[in-house]
Design an enzyme around this catalytic site. Structure first.
Site, PDB file in Angstrom:
ATOM      1  N   GLU A  12      -3.018   3.106  -4.470  1.00  0.00           N
ATOM      2  CA  GLU A  12      -2.351   1.907  -3.958  1.00  0.00           C
ATOM      3  C   GLU A  12      -3.197   1.366  -2.812  1.00  0.00           C
ATOM      4  O   GLU A  12      -2.807   1.416  -1.645  1.00  0.00           O
ATOM      5  CB  GLU A  12      -0.919   2.213  -3.495  1.00  0.00           C
ATOM      6  CG  GLU A  12      -0.078   0.943  -3.444  1.00  0.00           C
ATOM      7  CD  GLU A  12       1.006   0.964  -2.365  1.00  0.00           C
ATOM      8  OE1 GLU A  12       2.044   0.335  -2.580  1.00  0.00           O
ATOM      9  OE2 GLU A  12       0.790   1.568  -1.303  1.00  0.00           O
ATOM     10  N   GLU A  17       9.734   4.931   2.875  1.00  0.00           N
ATOM     11  CA  GLU A  17       8.327   4.884   3.260  1.00  0.00           C
ATOM     12  C   GLU A  17       8.114   4.462   4.710  1.00  0.00           C
ATOM     13  O   GLU A  17       8.569   3.397   5.117  1.00  0.00           O
ATOM     14  CB  GLU A  17       7.597   3.891   2.341  1.00  0.00           C
ATOM     15  CG  GLU A  17       6.112   3.778   2.610  1.00  0.00           C
ATOM     16  CD  GLU A  17       5.422   2.817   1.666  1.00  0.00           C
ATOM     17  OE1 GLU A  17       4.189   2.925   1.527  1.00  0.00           O
ATOM     18  OE2 GLU A  17       6.100   1.951   1.076  1.00  0.00           O
TER      19      GLU A  17
END
Length: 267
Positions: free
Chosen positions: A252, A153
């Site tokens: 998220e 990520e």
């Protein structure tokens, strides 16, 4: 639960925080989610068998699917963002990988976010890059046997110390370079982090959508729910769908209000 043709999941480390952690899985199910994900739920990389039992029991009792789980990322509240690139933390990561595998075998989880780690002046950039590549490779090998994928990520530039991955291209340089022979490592496409770093979300989704393993949704600025900022969330989801992305889109974000109320963006 679906939105613009994507099944939605929810990260219980960021949503439903009005409740104790163990109660958030059931709250997610009651809100209509069938899939949840979580940051690493333990303070240590190698929880005891009893602690793993408790976590698995929480997931099972809520009757939800564990769609994604973070590897141990160090002391996240203190600002650490992963240990993969740190030569002195590889024993921790190896122990954590064993715990990840134990949880995956019992829950069916198949996506695992491995944060890269911040640069540290104790080692050269080349040594840290080589350490991270070896760590990612080892993690990928550990989960490959049951169809698992390791996610890498990019994070928001300026908010996470010296974390070196800020764009999709930063991750692709690793995937197409030292890990080009590893099939089960993929970019985690987080709209907040990429959008905050100036990445064109729609064009990146169009170019990479078919090869992305996981998507997370939050707006920017603020990291609130879609619609609370200025990012083209709907257009990005449409581009991902058109490009062939078939995975979940995970909520998220940091709700700007009580979690259930923050879901109003779903219509």
């Amino acid at each position: 639960m679906e939105y613009r043709g994507h099944r939605l999941s929810v990260n219980v480390s960021m949503l439903f925080t009005e409740l104790p952690y163990a109660e958030r899985f059931t709250a997610a199910a009651e809100a209509g989610f069938t899939v949840v994900e979580s940051w690493w739920p333990f303070a240590v990389p190698d929880p005891s068998p009893a602690e793993i039992d408790d976590f698995v029991r929480i997931v099972e009792s809520a009757e939800v699917e564990l769609g994604a789980l973070n590897f141990y990322g160090g002391d996240i509240p203190a600002g650490e963002r992963g240990v993969a690139s740190h030569p002195d933390r590889q024993d921790q990561l190896a122990a954590n990988t064993r715990a990840i595998v134990a949880i995956a075998e019992r829950t069916g989880c198949r996506l695992f976010n491995l944060l890269y780690g911040q640069l540290d002046d104790r080692w050269s950039s080349a040594e840290q890059a080589a350490t991270a590549a070896a760590a990612i490779r080892s993690a990928a090998e550990a989960v490959a046997g049951f169809g698992g994928t390791v996610l890498i990520e990019p994070l928001t530039e300026g908010l996470n110390g010296r974390y070196p991955l800020h764009t999709a291209d930063d991750v692709l340089a690793i995937l197409d370079g030292p890990l080009k022979d590893v099939d089960n490592v993929s970019l985690l496409f987080d709209t907040f982090h990429l959008g905050s770093n100036g990445v064109d979300l729609v064009s990146t989704a169009t170019a990479l959508g078919a090869n992305i393993a996981h998507v997370q949704l939050a707006d920017s600025p603020g990291r609130g729910e879609p619609g609370s900022g200025t990012l083209p969330i709907d257009a990005t989801l449409d581009a991902l769908k058109a490009a062939g992305y078939q995975g979940d889109a995970a909520c998220e974000y940091k709700p700007t209000t009580e979690t259930r109320s923050s879901l109003a963006w779903l219509g």
